[in-house]
Design an enzyme around this catalytic site. Structure first.
Site, PDB file in Angstrom:
ATOM      1  N   MET A  81     -21.910 -38.379  19.825  1.00 46.67           N
ATOM      2  CA  MET A  81     -23.168 -38.138  19.125  1.00 46.67           C
ATOM      3  C   MET A  81     -23.406 -39.191  18.038  1.00 46.67           C
ATOM      4  SD  MET A  81     -23.042 -33.980  18.819  1.00 46.67           S
ATOM      5  CE  MET A  81     -24.719 -33.855  18.176  1.00 46.67           C
ATOM      6  N   HIS A  82     -24.638 -39.238  17.558  1.00 42.91           N
ATOM      7  CA  HIS A  82     -25.044 -39.977  16.353  1.00 42.91           C
ATOM      8  C   HIS A  82     -25.131 -41.490  16.500  1.00 42.91           C
ATOM      9  CE1 HIS A  82     -24.050 -36.097  14.711  1.00 42.91           C
ATOM     10  NE2 HIS A  82     -22.759 -36.309  14.735  1.00 42.91           N
ATOM     11  N   ASP A 241     -21.833 -34.390  22.977  1.00 46.47           N
ATOM     12  CA  ASP A 241     -20.522 -34.020  23.505  1.00 46.47           C
ATOM     13  C   ASP A 241     -20.047 -32.654  23.028  1.00 46.47           C
ATOM     14  OD1 ASP A 241     -20.054 -34.861  20.887  1.00 46.47           O
ATOM     15  OD2 ASP A 241     -18.528 -36.336  21.418  1.00 46.47           O
TER      16      ASP A 241
END
Length: 514
Positions: A81-82, A241
Site C-alpha cells: 500500500m501507499h 495487501d
C-alpha cells in the site's frame, strides 16, 4: 470449474496463484526483486520490476496448473500500500516509485496538517492523520523537491494499480488501497474533493475508484501478449495487501482479528462503522467488503526486523543453511528456542524504519536494551522475535481500548509458519492463536474477490465461508503469559525513555548529510 488468479505485488517480490471455486490452490509462483535505499530513511523501487515479475509468475502458474488462457474467469490484484507511481502523458514512469516505508516526508505531513486546518480537521476529512508512509505527502514531496518531475505528472497510481494499467490499459483503483493515500473520504468511499482542493492537487491525477470485487477492466492485447492470459479476461478492483490478506483470512465480520507478521506487522479488525479516533493512533480504512470498514495497526519492521538480523548478523547461519539445503530462519529459530521467555532481560525495539502504531514517529530507532556479558546470539534472536510481537500487542491493546471484540486471533505471514514464533505470539497476546489451511495471504484474498466478481459467489463473506478453513490452534502457556504481562509495561516504557534521543539522533544524522 471457475478458476481465478490472484497477483500480489509485494515489497520484496510478486506472488501469483490460481484457485478454484472451492479455494483449492492449483498452482503458485513467486519472483523476487530488490528495493533501493538511496539515502537513510528513503525507500524506492522501479515499477518495471513488478511488471516483469507479474509476467514471469502468471506464465509459471498457468503452466504449473495446466491451465489454458480461456480457463481463467477473472484476475484479482493486491499489493504493497501507499506507494506512488508517477506517470507522464504517455503513460511512462517518470521516476522510481516511493514506497510505504519511505520516511522522507515529515515536512510534507506537517504541511498537509496545516493546509487542512489541524490534525483533528484532517481526520474528520479522511479518517486518518498525515503519516510519512502515506501517498499524499509523497505527492507534495515531489512537488516541493523535484518540480520538473512534478510538472510532467499526469497520473498517480498505487503499485497494484500500475500492474492493472499494464494488464488492461485502464487507470483504476479500489477503496481499500485508496484509503491509504490520505486522499480518500473514507466515510463516503470516494476521493476527498475538499482535501484535494486544500492541497492544490488536481483530482484528474487520480484514477476512478471501485469497490474491491467490481470489474475494473479487461486484459488488453498487450497484457495478454505479456502474460499469456486471454484478451478480455475481467480484472476486479482487488485490494491493498492488508485488506486482501484479511479477506484471505476470513476477517469479514466482527470478532475475528488477524495478526500478520510479514515484513511489516499488521493487526486487522473488521467494523461496520467508520469511527474516528481524534488521536489517529489506528488506521481506519475501507474494507474490501462493500459497506464495511476496518481498523488496523501497523508495525513497520516486524518480520523485517528478523530479516534485518539474518542479513546483517547471521552470515554463519546463512552459510550453514545453504550447506544443509534449508531456510536459515530454521537455524535462527533453533537458536532462539535455547533461551526462555524474556531472553534473560534483553529487550529489542523494532523501530528500524521508524514506527507507525501507536507512536506515529518516523524518527523512532531500533535498539537493544538490557545487554550484559551473559547474552549471546540466542538471546539476540529471541529478543528480536519478542520485540516485534510486543509491538504487535500495542495494536491489539488499542483495538480493545476502542471497544472492538477480539474473540479469535488468526495468524498469517512468515511469523505464523514458525512454531516458536506462533507460541511467542500466543503468550505475548495472552490468547490462543489459530492457523488457517491456506497461508497464501493477499494473493489468495484477491483471487477470492475475483471469484465474486466473476459471479461464482454473491458476496465476499459467502466466498470466505465456502473456502476458508481453520487448522491448528496454539494454546497459551500460562506461565509464559504471566511473565510477558510483567515484561510488556517495561517494553512500553522504553519508547518513552528514548523518545527524545531518537529525535536527537535524526537531527545529528541529517546535519551530517547537509
Amino acid at each position: 470449474m471457475s478458476v481465478t488468479l490472484g497477483i500480489d505485488i509485494g515489497t520484496s517480490g510478486t506472488k501469483t496463484l490460481a484457485i478454484d471455486e472451492a479455494g483449492n490452490v492449483l498452482g503458485s509462483s513467486s519472483a523476487e526483486y530488490p528495493c533501493e535505499h538511496p539515502r537513510p530513511g528513503w525507500s524506492e523501487q522501479d515499477p518495471e520490476l513488478w511488471w516483469e515479475a507479474t509476467k514471469t509468475t502468471v506464465a509459471a502458474v498457468l503452466k504449473k496448473a495446466g491451465l489454458k488462457p480461456s480457463d481463467v474467469a477473472g484476475v484479482g490484484l493486491s499489493g504493497q500500500m501507499h506507494g506512488s507511481v508517477f506517470l507522464d502523458e504517455a503513460g511512462s514512469v517518470i521516476r522510481p516509485a516511493l514506497l510505504w516505508n519511505d520516511q522522507r516526508t515529515a515536512a510534507e505531513c506537517a504541511e498537509i496538517e496545516r493546509r487542512a486546518g489541524g490534525k483533528e480537521a484532517l481526520i474528520r476529512m479522511v479518517a486518518n492523520p498525515a503519516l510519512t508512509g502515506f501517498t499524499a505527502p509523497k505527492l507534495l514531496w515531489l512537488r516541493n523537491h523535484e518540480p520538473r518531475s512534478w510538472d510532467r505528472v499526469r497520473q498517480v497510481l498505487l503499485p497494484k494499480d500500475y500492474i492493472r494499467y499494464r494488464l488492461t490499459g485502464t487507470f483504476a483503483t479500489e477503496v481499500s488501497d485508496a484509503s491509504g493515500t490520505l486522499l480518500l473520504d473514507v466515510a463516503k468511499r470516494n476521493w476527498s474533493r475538499e482535501l484535494l482542493g486544500l492541497l492544490e492537487i488536481d483530482p484528474d491525477l487520480l484514477p476512478p475508484c471501485y469497490e474491491s470485487f467490481e470489474v475494473s477492466g479487461q486484459v488488453s492485447a498487450l497484457g495478454a501478449s505479456g502474460t499469456g492470459l486471454a484478451e478480455g479476461t475481467p480484472v476486479v478492483g482487488g485490494g491493498g495487501d492488508q485488506a486482501a490478506g484479511a479477506v484471505g483470512n476470513g476477517i469479514v465480520r466482527p470478532g475475528a482479528v488477524s495478526a500478520t507478521m510479514g515484513t511489516s506487522g499488521v493487526v486487522f479488525a473488521h467494523t461496520h462503522e467508520v469511527g474516528f479516533d481524534p488521536l489517529g493512533r489506528l488506521h481506519r480504512f475501507c474494507h474490501a467488503v462493500p459497506g464495511a470498514w476496518h481498523v488496523m495497526g501497523v508495525v513497520l519492521a516486524a518480520g523485517g526486523s528478523l530479516q534485518w538480523y539474518r542479513n546483517q548478523l547471521a552470515q554463519a547461519e546463512i552459510d550453514a543453511a545453504k550447506a544443509k539445503g534449508i531456510d536459515p530462519y530454521f537455524l535462527l529459530s533453533d537458536q532462539a528456542a535455547k533461551v526462555g521467555p524474556g531472553a534473560e532481560g534483553l529487550f529489542f525495539l523494532p523501530y528500524l524504519t521508524g514506527e507507525r502504531t501507536p507512536h506515529m514517529n518516523p524518527d523512532a530507532k531500533g535498539a537493544w536494551v538490557g545487554l550484559t556479558v551473559r547474552h549471546g546470539r540466542s538471546h539476540l534472536v529471541r529478543s528480536v522475535m519478542e520485540g516485534a510481537t510486543y509491538a504487535m500487542r500495542d495494536s491489539l491493546e488499542l483495538i480493545k481500548e476502542m471497544g472492538a471484540s477480539i474473540e479469535q486471533i488468526r495468524l498469517s505471514g512468515g511469523g505464523a509458519r514458525n512454531p516458536l514464533w506462533r507460541q511467542i505470539q500466543a503468550d505475548i497476546y495472552g490468547q490462543d492463536v489459530h492457523m488457517l489451511e491456506s497461508t497464501e495471504g493477499p494473493a489468495f484474498g484477491v483471487a477470492l474477490l475475483a471469484q465474486v466478481g466473476a459471479g461464482g459467489f454473491s458476496s465476499v463473506p459467502e466466498a470466505c465461508d465456502a473456502t476458508i478453513r481453520l487448522t491448528e490452534c496454539t494454546k497459551v502457556d500460562e506461565k509464559a503469559r504471566a511473565f510477558y504481562n510483567r515484561a510488556y509495561p517495561i517494553y512500553r516504557q522504553l519508547y518513552d525513555d528514548l523518545h527524545g534521543s531518537f529525535s536527537a539522533i535524526s537531527s545529528l544524522v541529517n546535519s551530517s548529510d547537509s
